[in-house]
Design a protein around this motif. Structure first.
Motif, PDB file in Angstrom:
ATOM      1  N   TRP A 127       0.839  -1.194   0.000  1.00 44.85           N
ATOM      2  CA  TRP A 127       0.000   0.000   0.000  1.00 44.85           C
ATOM      3  C   TRP A 127       0.875   1.245   0.000  1.00 44.85           C
ATOM      4  O   TRP A 127       0.823   2.069  -0.920  1.00 44.85           O
ATOM      5  CB  TRP A 127      -0.917  -0.048   1.219  1.00 44.85           C
ATOM      6  CG  TRP A 127      -1.817   1.117   1.376  1.00 44.85           C
ATOM      7  CD1 TRP A 127      -2.253   1.958   0.388  1.00 44.85           C
ATOM      8  CD2 TRP A 127      -2.396   1.589   2.586  1.00 44.85           C
ATOM      9  NE1 TRP A 127      -3.074   2.911   0.913  1.00 44.85           N
ATOM     10  CE2 TRP A 127      -3.177   2.716   2.254  1.00 44.85           C
ATOM     11  CE3 TRP A 127      -2.337   1.179   3.915  1.00 44.85           C
ATOM     12  CZ2 TRP A 127      -3.885   3.429   3.218  1.00 44.85           C
ATOM     13  CZ3 TRP A 127      -3.053   1.887   4.860  1.00 44.85           C
ATOM     14  CH2 TRP A 127      -3.818   2.997   4.511  1.00 44.85           C
ATOM     15  N   ILE A 128       1.670   1.406   1.030  1.00 46.70           N
ATOM     16  CA  ILE A 128       2.569   2.555   1.092  1.00 46.70           C
ATOM     17  C   ILE A 128       3.972   2.014   1.304  1.00 46.70           C
ATOM     18  O   ILE A 128       4.451   1.945   2.434  1.00 46.70           O
ATOM     19  CB  ILE A 128       2.208   3.502   2.247  1.00 46.70           C
ATOM     20  CG1 ILE A 128       0.706   3.684   2.345  1.00 46.70           C
ATOM     21  CG2 ILE A 128       2.891   4.839   2.076  1.00 46.70           C
ATOM     22  CD1 ILE A 128       0.280   4.430   3.576  1.00 46.70           C
ATOM     23  N   PRO A 129       4.632   1.608   0.240  1.00 49.01           N
ATOM     24  CA  PRO A 129       5.966   1.020   0.416  1.00 49.01           C
ATOM     25  C   PRO A 129       6.913   1.973   1.139  1.00 49.01           C
ATOM     26  O   PRO A 129       7.779   1.530   1.881  1.00 49.01           O
ATOM     27  CB  PRO A 129       6.435   0.775  -1.019  1.00 49.01           C
ATOM     28  CG  PRO A 129       5.213   0.809  -1.837  1.00 49.01           C
ATOM     29  CD  PRO A 129       4.225   1.671  -1.158  1.00 49.01           C
ATOM     30  N   ALA A 130       6.713   3.270   0.937  1.00 49.72           N
ATOM     31  CA  ALA A 130       7.635   4.216   1.560  1.00 49.72           C
ATOM     32  C   ALA A 130       7.611   4.101   3.076  1.00 49.72           C
ATOM     33  O   ALA A 130       8.587   4.417   3.741  1.00 49.72           O
ATOM     34  CB  ALA A 130       7.288   5.636   1.130  1.00 49.72           C
ATOM     35  N   LEU A 131       6.490   3.689   3.613  1.00 51.44           N
ATOM     36  CA  LEU A 131       6.415   3.566   5.065  1.00 51.44           C
ATOM     37  C   LEU A 131       6.472   2.110   5.502  1.00 51.44           C
ATOM     38  O   LEU A 131       6.478   1.822   6.688  1.00 51.44           O
ATOM     39  CB  LEU A 131       5.109   4.166   5.589  1.00 51.44           C
ATOM     40  CG  LEU A 131       4.741   5.567   5.166  1.00 51.44           C
ATOM     41  CD1 LEU A 131       3.486   6.013   5.881  1.00 51.44           C
ATOM     42  CD2 LEU A 131       5.863   6.511   5.491  1.00 51.44           C
TER      43      LEU A 131
ATOM     44  N   MET B 243      -0.243  -1.040  10.961  1.00 54.86           N
ATOM     45  CA  MET B 243      -0.684   0.305  10.622  1.00 54.86           C
ATOM     46  C   MET B 243      -2.090   0.272  10.024  1.00 54.86           C
ATOM     47  O   MET B 243      -2.925   1.124  10.311  1.00 54.86           O
ATOM     48  CB  MET B 243       0.312   0.933   9.637  1.00 54.86           C
ATOM     49  CG  MET B 243       0.164   2.414   9.442  1.00 54.86           C
ATOM     50  SD  MET B 243      -0.032   3.374  10.958  1.00 54.86           S
ATOM     51  CE  MET B 243       1.578   3.264  11.661  1.00 54.86           C
TER      52      MET B 243
ATOM     53  N   PHE C 263       5.229  -3.180   8.928  1.00 49.09           N
ATOM     54  CA  PHE C 263       4.307  -3.245  10.047  1.00 49.09           C
ATOM     55  C   PHE C 263       3.635  -4.616  10.111  1.00 49.09           C
ATOM     56  O   PHE C 263       2.678  -4.801  10.843  1.00 49.09           O
ATOM     57  CB  PHE C 263       3.239  -2.163   9.931  1.00 49.09           C
ATOM     58  CG  PHE C 263       3.724  -0.799  10.293  1.00 49.09           C
ATOM     59  CD1 PHE C 263       3.850  -0.426  11.614  1.00 49.09           C
ATOM     60  CD2 PHE C 263       4.059   0.116   9.318  1.00 49.09           C
ATOM     61  CE1 PHE C 263       4.291   0.829  11.967  1.00 49.09           C
ATOM     62  CE2 PHE C 263       4.503   1.378   9.660  1.00 49.09           C
ATOM     63  CZ  PHE C 263       4.626   1.725  10.989  1.00 49.09           C
TER      64      PHE C 263
ATOM     65  N   ALA D 122      12.796   5.924   6.909  1.00 47.03           N
ATOM     66  CA  ALA D 122      11.594   5.142   6.662  1.00 47.03           C
ATOM     67  C   ALA D 122      11.439   4.949   5.170  1.00 47.03           C
ATOM     68  O   ALA D 122      10.933   5.814   4.464  1.00 47.03           O
ATOM     69  CB  ALA D 122      10.405   5.878   7.229  1.00 47.03           C
ATOM     70  N   ARG D 123      11.934   3.853   4.700  1.00 45.59           N
ATOM     71  CA  ARG D 123      11.624   3.598   3.296  1.00 45.59           C
ATOM     72  C   ARG D 123      11.529   2.124   3.039  1.00 45.59           C
ATOM     73  O   ARG D 123      11.939   1.328   3.848  1.00 45.59           O
ATOM     74  CB  ARG D 123      12.637   4.240   2.366  1.00 45.59           C
ATOM     75  CG  ARG D 123      14.042   3.714   2.376  1.00 45.59           C
ATOM     76  CD  ARG D 123      14.735   4.169   1.124  1.00 45.59           C
ATOM     77  NE  ARG D 123      14.786   5.618   1.006  1.00 45.59           N
ATOM     78  CZ  ARG D 123      15.870   6.317   1.312  1.00 45.59           C
ATOM     79  NH1 ARG D 123      16.924   5.714   1.757  1.00 45.59           N
ATOM     80  NH2 ARG D 123      15.876   7.618   1.151  1.00 45.59           N
TER      81      ARG D 123
END
Lengths: 103, 513, 488, 169
Positions: free
Chosen positions: B68-72, B134, B197, B512-513
């Motif tokens: 979903w949000i790979p960056a986080l 998350m 997460f 955070a990546r």
């Protein structure tokens, strides 16, 4: 008897101007005088700039000071314009009578 | 469909909301029909879940994973094990009944009401199927807003106070929990270099004990406020009392379970050392016991019918947390079953209050008396619900409470002894309530002409009663389905532990990546 | 091209030139071509055209940087274009466009429509350009003043409204004081290095030990000036008054763009020349952040004017943003950037809803004016709810992503207590945001109010801010990437 | 030695004028005191061989800004204001706070001033070429702020006209 004038003398002078200006901002009620206090603060900065420039044998300080003066001019023009606009609506220049907003 | 079953279950109510938005608000019946269709559809699509669930397998089933949000490091990762399956079924089932039960009672802002309810369904289902912390947190917070509106807009006289109190308490707990989640996440990055997460991966994280305890307390705040455990329970009676009937039902049946579920799904497996720590266990068990007894005692003194039921929730949920922190298989399995039982029984009790409130618009117990003469069917249903809640053998409540008591005695005799007093008090306040409202002569003139249950109300009660009996008579499938996941959790907490690094693990400067 | 105006210089300066050009042209057009008031809406198109041209120039810079990397220096290092500057330029473009779109109707309704307004907006953006791109004290100072002076005027634009006059005067007085302090600090920086270029100042500052008193004085005065500009405590006093008195569209623009620009300046200075004196300014900022959150939250609880309430909430947000700088690592700065972007959109959106409420009979500023909004205009109420949730930081809205990064950076750097305080304040904040929600959804209006009609512009602006607020929240990936790229 | 004397003279003028500016009752007197203070500062510029700044200070500041101030003072007729209380009720607090701040700043500077080492070994600018050099610097190094200043003044013009003009319609 008199010591030669060093950079420190100028710095002390500029701090005095700065503090006088801040005091003026804090304690005076008259808006016009408050604006004058702002001029004092800007002058304090200018004294610094010129003194440092002289000390470092560098002209950048003078240039900076010129710009500060230009800004002071523009600020004064705007501020007085706002003051006139306010004065048209409300015949006072005392800052604590300008109290529709809670301040 | 098989591959995306969970997503389908999750988003069916959302589709319902989206369509609902295009139905003009003044066509109230159309809105009601559509909302009920969506809710029933939501339940129907969840049926294949339980039918196709293979209880002989370890781990998670029906897993779906999308980055979903790979960056986080956040994934859309959902899946179910035995515990979540039961919770999802409870959610879809109770949601359907709650929505149906509001057919007549909600006449103002109908469209918004149903939209909020369906939206809340999405959040609750999401909480129970998220395997990404998350994602879980997002759903966790998502539930708050609809519930705020359900209480605050359609609630009783002090609705706004209750609504904002509910919101503030749970939000504060939630955000502090977020800090714990982030700490865990950062530790995981520091140790493995992987930003994720994902719950199963986070389990590999090792933390120094002090940090694990810190994280545990931060989770504790989030979950314990939601459950609610003893010192944090004060929002619950307000919220329950002021909420509309269906809101109370959902609040009691599902929303509170999110807290207990959180303990089982996250606190125990992710922080096994802290969870098994003597001090922490003692504190939690004592709080649970206080909750059980305090809730029961306060219930005894209530003048307000609905408030009584609300406080009884505090007591019942004390059993749930007690079961969890007995830290043995029976305890946890019993806790999950008790959560379902509480959903059924307390849900019924709230519906019963709702029925009479709609007729009389008061919840003062002393206004009533002898209702059994006027509304015999109603009295029967109430008796059933009361007995189920009090834990009569052959009804559902018995199974849960009994298992938890067994587990408590097994863990510590004193705990069991205190918990038993809770059971006794529980029977006392319920029976006394029944006696004051149903039995004796009809004392109040206004109660004379009351109508008995209509078919819509029967339609809500009957499935609940059927389920209650089913659990009471034949609880084996529930224990079976819970066996594997519960064993895994207990193994994780009590089993041989990986050595904990005594040295403080320095947090690396991480990106955070 | 002469030696002191090279092609690079031109390439870098072009957006500002275009903005200035269109600003002058707008002023002239107002004077010569469209003197009649009903033709004034053409000015809006003209401003938008200017933004399009500027965007093209920015886009070319963007493409250049993404191909060649690094940064572009111009005018002997006075101006610099890097990803950081561009990030803020895009924010300025977006907020100016939205502000322009929402302004027309508002000033018509208030019957205080001045064509100069549009020119001034562009000039303000021009000042912001130099705040984000300037790499030299004089440029930064004059740029800051250009922006600030414009805002003094804009705040006082409702000339017949005494509150607007007052707001302008107060903003002016305190703003001038803060500029004075800032330039005093600048003069000390110059004294330490003999240069006005940030890079050379950085070298000079780094050579001093952190206990140096002159350095401390410079840092203190500069911080005082900067904290003032972003409305952080203890220099926040102007914000509630100014926000309340100013025309709502100007409040929106002031809260969003001016704060973003001041933050750009703050980051440039703190992470540039003053990076080595982190030990000096970090505790001050941490204190200011805590104080901002405390004051912002506590004072907001009792407000009955929505604009004042949002003003205090913006003080609170300034606190969160400062926490990102306090954490100071990569994540923290990234958090500041994301938070700023998010903040701009949700703030613009929230004020936008307020401007829609402004009608002949009501200003829409009192919290009671929102009563029954859900019945009158559900779309507005729901958008407002989304903006408020985002301001409060509830997922899945954009505000959560901003707060998440702040928390992440704080924990990463071991500031557990700051993180816990910030977390608790999230719950406090929900209390007053939901007073607005209650007013919209629960309370009934005293008199039956007509449903709200919407101009096309407002619809577009609302959709844009709303889409960003939800979009960043639901799918933050590209935005996070964008911010990461900025810091590389 | 003469320089030293002149310094003290001008400094006295600057500080004394400043103090009078914030204490005088009538705004006109304040303005005149401020002019004196600015003139003192201008003298200091002259002492430091900043002739151009001296000229700017006299022409722009004293000639321009102060005339503007006086003009406004006349325009808004501050006579009544002069008769009223001149200070905030909270003036003592403010004054003390600012005084304390000033004292600490002085102390800070006196401790830190030694850190400005000896002047950089750099060729002193030739005395007569000061303004030329200044211009050179201004139009090369400071071209951007110079042009930006024009925008600033544009804002000032438009803004003050917008603020001060009477509503015609």
């Amino acid at each position: 008897m008199l010591h030669p004038i060093t950079i420190n003398h100028y710095l002390v002078l500029s701090v005095m101007l700065l503090v006088i200006g801040i005091i003026g901002m804090l304690v005076r009620r008259n808006v016009v005088v408050m604006m004058m206090s702002v001029e004092l603060i800007l002058n304090a900065a200018n004294v610094n700039l010129i003194a440092f420039g002289k000390h470092l044998q560098d002209l950048n300080g003078q240039i900076f000071a010129i710009f500060v003066i230009v800004v002071a001019v523009a600020e004064a023009a705007i501020g007085l314009g706002i003051l006139i606009a306010l004065f048209r609506n409300k015949e006072t220049v005392q800052v604590d009578e300008i109290d529709l907003l809670k301040w | 469909m098989g591959d995306n079953l969970l997503s389908l279950i999750l988003f069916t109510p959302l589709i319902g909301v989206l369509v609902l938005l295009f139905i003009p608000g003044r066509m109230k019946d159309a809105v009601r029909w559509w909302a009920n269709i969506s809710a029933v559809a939501g339940f129907l699509v969840s049926l294949p879940l339980i039918m196709n669930f293979d209880k002989s397998l370890d781990g998670y089933q029906f897993v779906e994973r999308i980055n979903w949000i790979p960056a986080l490091g956040v994934q859309y990762l959902i899946g179910v094990d035995g515990i979540s399956v039961l919770m999802v079924m409870l959610t879809t089932f109770m949601g359907m009944l709650a929505i149906f039960s509001s057919w007549d009672s909600i006449n103002d802002k109908v469209k918004e009401y149903y939209a909020m309810f369906l939206l809340q369904q999405v959040g609750m289902i999401g909480v129970f199927i998220s395997l990404d912390f998350m994602l879980f947190y997002v759903f966790w917070e998502l539930v708050l807003v609809p519930m705020y509106f359900i209480i605050g807009v359609w609630g009783g006289p002090r609705k706004l106070y209750a609504a904002i109190k509910f919101f503030l308490y749970t939000l504060a707990g939630g955000v502090l929990m977020l800090l714990g989640i982030i700490t865990l996440y950062l530790q995981h990055i520091a140790q493995t270099g992987v930003a994720t997460f994902e719950v199963t991966q986070l389990m590999n994280t090792q933390m120094p004990m002090w940090m694990e305890q810190l994280v545990f307390w931060s989770f504790f705040l989030g979950f314990a406020i939601k459950v609610p455990m003893f010192p944090f329970h004060t929002w619950l009676p307000d919220a329950h009392t002021e909420a509309p009937t269906a809101g109370s039902v959902i609040l009691a049946a599902v929303l509170l379970k999110m807290g207990a579920y959180g303990f089982i799904r996250f606190s125990l497996p992710l922080l096994p050392n802290a969870s098994a720590d003597r001090t922490i266990v003692n504190v939690l068990v004592v709080l649970s016991l206080i909750g059980i007894i305090y809730g029961a005692l306060v219930s005894l003194m209530q003048q307000d019918w609905k408030k009584l039921v609300a406080y009884s929730s505090v007591s019942h949920l004390g059993f749930c947390t007690l079961g969890i922190f007995a830290l043995n298989e029976q305890g946890i399995a019993g806790s999950v079953i008790q959560q379902i039982n509480h959903g059924i029984s307390t849900g019924m009790l709230f519906l019963i209050v709702g029925v009479i409130y709609e007729r009389r618009h008061t919840r003062e117990i002393k206004e009533y008396g002898g209702l059994a003469h006027v509304m015999p069917n109603y009295a029967i249903v109430f008796a059933f619900a009361m007995l189920s809640s009090a834990g009569l053998p052959l009804l559902n409540g018995f199974i849960g409470e009994f298992t938890i008591l067994q587990a408590a005695f097994q863990a510590n005799m004193a705990w069991g002894a205190f918990a038993v007093t809770g059971v006794i008090f529980g029977a006392a306040y319920l029976l006394w309530l029944y006696q004051r409202t149903m039995l004796g002569e009809v004392t109040n003139e206004k109660n004379k002409g009351l109508k008995d249950l209509n078919w819509k109300e029967w339609a809500v009660f009957l499935p609940l009663m059927a389920w209650a009996i089913a659990i009471g008579v034949y609880p084996k499938p529930y224990f079976d389905i819970l066996e594997k996941p519960v064993a895994a959790i207990v193994e994780r907490v009590n089993g041989p532990k990986a050595p904990v690094n005594a040295a403080v693990i320095e947090l690396k400067k991480t990106e955070a990546r | 091209m002469s030696s002191f105006y090279t092609a690079t210089d031109h390439f870098v300066l072009l957006p500002a030139l275009l903005l200035a050009l269109f600003a002058c042209a707008t002023l002239l057009f107002d004077f010569w071509v469209f003197p009649e008031s009903q033709r004034r809406k053409h000015l809006v198109w003209f401003v938008l055209m200017g933004e399009v041209f500027a965007s093209v120039a920015y886009f070319r810079q963007h493409m250049f940087l993404s191909q060649h990397g690094g940064e572009l220096q111009a005018f002997g290092g006075s101006l610099v274009v890097d990803q950081f500057a561009l990030y803020f330029h895009w924010i300025f473009v977006a907020s100016t466009v939205i502000a322009v779109i929402m302004s027309y109707k508002y000033f018509e309704v208030r019957d205080e429509h001045h064509g100069e307004y549009y020119g001034l907006l562009l000039l303000a953006q021009c000042g912001m350009y130099f705040l984000a791109s300037g790499n030299e004290l004089v440029v930064l100072f004059v740029g800051l003043e250009t922006m600030a002076l414009t805002f003094y005027v804009l705040v006082g634009l409702l000339k017949r409204d005494q509150r607007s006059n007052e707001a302008a005067l107060k903003y002016f007085l305190l703003g001038a004081l803060s500029s004075g302090l800032l330039v005093y600090g600048f003069s000390l920086l110059y004294g330490m290095s003999g240069s006005t270029k940030l890079r050379e100042i950085g070298a000079a500052v780094a050579s001093r030990d952190s206990g140096d008193t002159v350095l401390f004085l410079a840092v203190a005065t500069i911080l005082a000036g900067l904290l003032f500009k972003i409305a952080a405590a203890p220099f926040h006093m102007w914000a509630p008054d100014t926000y309340e008195g100013a025309p709502t569209v100007v409040t929106a623009y002031l809260a969003a763009a001016s704060k973003a620009a001041s933050l750009a300046l703050m980051l440039r200075i703190l992470l540039g020349p003053l990076a080595s004196s982190r030990d000096v300014w970090m505790p001050i900022l941490a204190g200011a952040a805590l104080l901002s959150m405390t004051i912002g939250n506590i004072a907001a609880v009792t407000q009955t004017n929505t604009k004042r309430l949002l003003a205090y909430s913006s003080i609170n947000h300034a606190g969160y943003i400062l926490l990102g700088i306090v954490a100071g690592n990569q994540t923290g700065i990234q958090g500041v950037l994301i938070y700023t972007m998010v903040y701009v959109f949700m703030t613009l959106g929230a004020f936008l809803v307020l401007t829609v409420l402004c009608r002949d009979t009501t200003t829409g500023e009192d919290i009671n004016d929102l009563h029954g909004l859900m019945r009158r205009s559900p779309a507005h109420a729901i958008w407002m709810l989304i903006f408020l949730l985002s301001l409060a930081g509830i997922p899945p809205t954009a505000g959560f992503i901003g707060k998440y990064f702040i928390f992440l950076s704080l924990i990463e750097t071991g500031h557990y207590w700051l993180a816990a305080a910030a977390a608790v304040y999230v719950a406090v904040a929900i209390y007053y945001y939901f007073r607005i929600v209650k007013s919209m959804f629960v309370d009934k209006e005293e008199t039956e109010m007509p449903a709200l009609s919407l101009s096309l512009g407002t619809r577009v602006a609302l959709a844009a801010t709303g889409a960003m607020t939800l979009g960043i929240g639901i799918y933050p990936e590209p935005f996070v990437k964008f911010a990461q790229q900025t810091l590389r | 030695m003469l320089d030293t004397m002149f310094f003290y003279m001008f400094a006295l003028l600057a500080v004394g004028g400043a103090i009078l500016t914030i204490t005088m009752r009538s705004a006109v007197h304040c303005a005149v005191s401020l002019i004196a203070s600015l003139a003192g500062v201008a003298g200091l510029y002259l002492l430091q061989k900043a002739e151009f700044l001296f000229a700017v200070q006299i022409v722009l500041y004293i000639g321009g800004i102060m005339v503007l101030f006086l003009f406004v003072i006349m325009l808004v007729n501050l006579d009544s204001a002069a008769k009223e209380r001149q200070f905030h009720r909270r003036w003592i607090g403010g004054g003390v706070a600012a005084g304390l701040a000033g004292a600490s700043v002085l102390w800070l500077l006196s401790k830190g001033a030694h850190s400005f080492g000896s002047p950089a070994a750099q060729a002193a600018p030739s005395q007569d070429g000061n303004i030329e050099q200044l211009a050179d610097l201004l139009f090369r190094e400071y071209l951007v702020p110079f042009e930006l200043a024009s925008l600033l003044l544009l804002v000032a013009i438009v803004g003050s006209v917008l603020m001060a003009k009477k509503r015609t319609s």
